[in-house]
Design an enzyme around this catalytic site. Structure first.
Site: not given
Ligand SMILES: Cc1cc2nc3c(=O)[nH]c(=O)nc-3n(C[C@H](O)[C@H](O)[C@H](O)COP(=O)(O)O)c2cc1C
Length: 346
Positions: A64, A85, A110-111, A113-114, A138, A169, A172, A174-175, A208, A237, A308
């Site tokens: 979200d 984020t 995933n990539r 990229g915020f 976040n 954060n 990530s 992807n940045t 994080k 992450n 997630y």
């Molecule tokens: C599609 C996707 C988008 C994500 N976007 C963010 C993000 O915006 N900021 C962040 O701190 N982590 C992000 N994450 C990382 C998750 O918060 C989590 O740290 C990571 O996926 C490991 O948990 P999981 O194995 O239960 O998914 C993202 C993960 C996924 C799969």
């Protein structure tokens, strides 16, 4: 009703991953999702930062991003929800496709990229909520910024008053360059800037971190966390590592999450717990898909956990299932509360 949700799951599973995610958010926004009606048993309650959470299972950041549905996610039975984020300015993120299901591996790459609508939109959404559950925000930096630390400070000032905690954060993948903020010098500067914006009292700050850190980097981070007097660390992450994977998407660029991340992220969690005093709360994230997984992170030192990717494969009924299994794990080992199990096998 269960059949309806099973059909909806089947339908979403056939769609491109990002389209399915967009539909899920819309369904949540319009109230078309199941509710977890029963109150959680007292043995699942956890106290952190002077607050009581009904259970330790949280929604991880990234689901979200714009804080559109935190209350709907709380109603699914999560004990807390992390939005974001969020960056100061809106940004589109990387070109699509940028989200890949690795079905055979129970993983995602995933990539993104915020991609997000910026801090003003997130602030509007958070201001409208009913405030009956713990919601964290976040924060991150825009890709094109000339001053990353200023970006974090700006988002912090705007969003902290509207949330129960703030996650910084710096992990990530992807940045470009963002993870460099985990280096000792830059991390000290960043956390000093944020604790200054926060002033006295104020909101808990959590850092994080990535799972791709060696022992020396963990030492440095632990020292900075202690010196900065922040309240917690989220481990972890997504990973840039590629353990052996079966899926055809295995070589896509981006961060890997889900089952293959469970062991490495739990190991980093254990190592971080050994480096930090008990009053610094750890949140364990990475590959949790069952109550047993959540329990293992708690035994390794997590007070709370988040997930997630498993939600992508198992749907919203996962949350209730995890809580039931977690209760069974506690009972089997003779623990009367989550608090008693935290770090019991560190
Ligand atoms: C599609 C996707 C988008 C994500 N976007 C963010 C993000 O915006 N900021 C962040 O701190 N982590 C992000 N994450 C990382 C998750 O918060 C989590 O740290 C990571 O996926 C490991 O948990 P999981 O194995 O239960 O998914 C993202 C993960 C996924 C799969």
């Amino acid at each position: 009703m269960a059949v309806w949700y099973a059909l909806a799951d089947l339908f979403l599973a056939r769609l491109d991953a990002e389209t399915a995610h967009g539909l899920a958010i819309r369904a949540l926004k319009s109230g078309l999702m199941p509710r977890d009606r029963g109150a959680d048993p007292p043995s699942l309650a956890v106290k952190v930062w002077g607050r009581s959470l009904p259970n330790p299972i949280g929604l991880a950041a990234g689901f979200d991003k714009d804080a559109r549905v935190p209350d709907a996610m709380l109603k699914l039975g999560f004990g807390f929800v992390e939005c974001g984020t969020v960056t100061p300015k809106p940004q589109a993120g990387n070109p699509r496709p940028r989200l890949f299901r690795l079905r055979e591996d129970r993983a995602v790459i995933n990539r993104m990229g915020f991609n997000n609508r910026g801090m003003d939109e997130a602030a509007r959404n958070l201001a409208q909520r009913r405030k009956n559950g713990i919601v964290g925000i976040n924060i991150g930096a825009n890709k094109e910024t000339s001053d990353r630390i200023a970006d974090y400070a700006q988002s912090f000032a705007r969003l902290a008053p509207l949330a129960d905690y703030v996650t910084v954060n710096v992990s990530s993948p992807n940045t470009p360059g963002l993870r460099g903020l985990q280096n000792k010098e830059e991390l000290s500067q960043l956390l000093a800037a944020l604790t200054q914006v926060r002033g006295g009292g104020g909101h808990p700050i959590l850092l994080k971190i990535a799972p791709d850190l060696d022992a020396h980097a963990l030492d440095d981070i632990a020292q900075v966390v202690i010196a900065s007097r922040i309240e917690g660390v989220i481990v972890s992450n997504t990973t840039i590592a590629r353990p052996p994977l079966k899926s055809g998407h295995a070589s896509e660029a981006g961060g890997l999450s889900g089952k293959p991340l469970f062991q490495p992220s739990t190991e980093i969690l254990r190592q971080m717990r050994a480096r930090l005093p008990q009053d610094i709360v750890l949140i364990g994230v990475g590959g949790i898909s069952s109550g047993r997984d959540a329990y293992e992170k708690i035994l390794a030192g997590a007070s709370l956990v988040q997930l997630y990717t498993a939600l992508v494969y198992q749907g919203p009924s996962l949350v209730g299932r995890i809580k039931r299994d977690l209760l069974a794990c506690l009972a089997r080992d003779g623990f009367t509360s989550i608090a008693a199990a935290i770090g019991a096998r560190g």
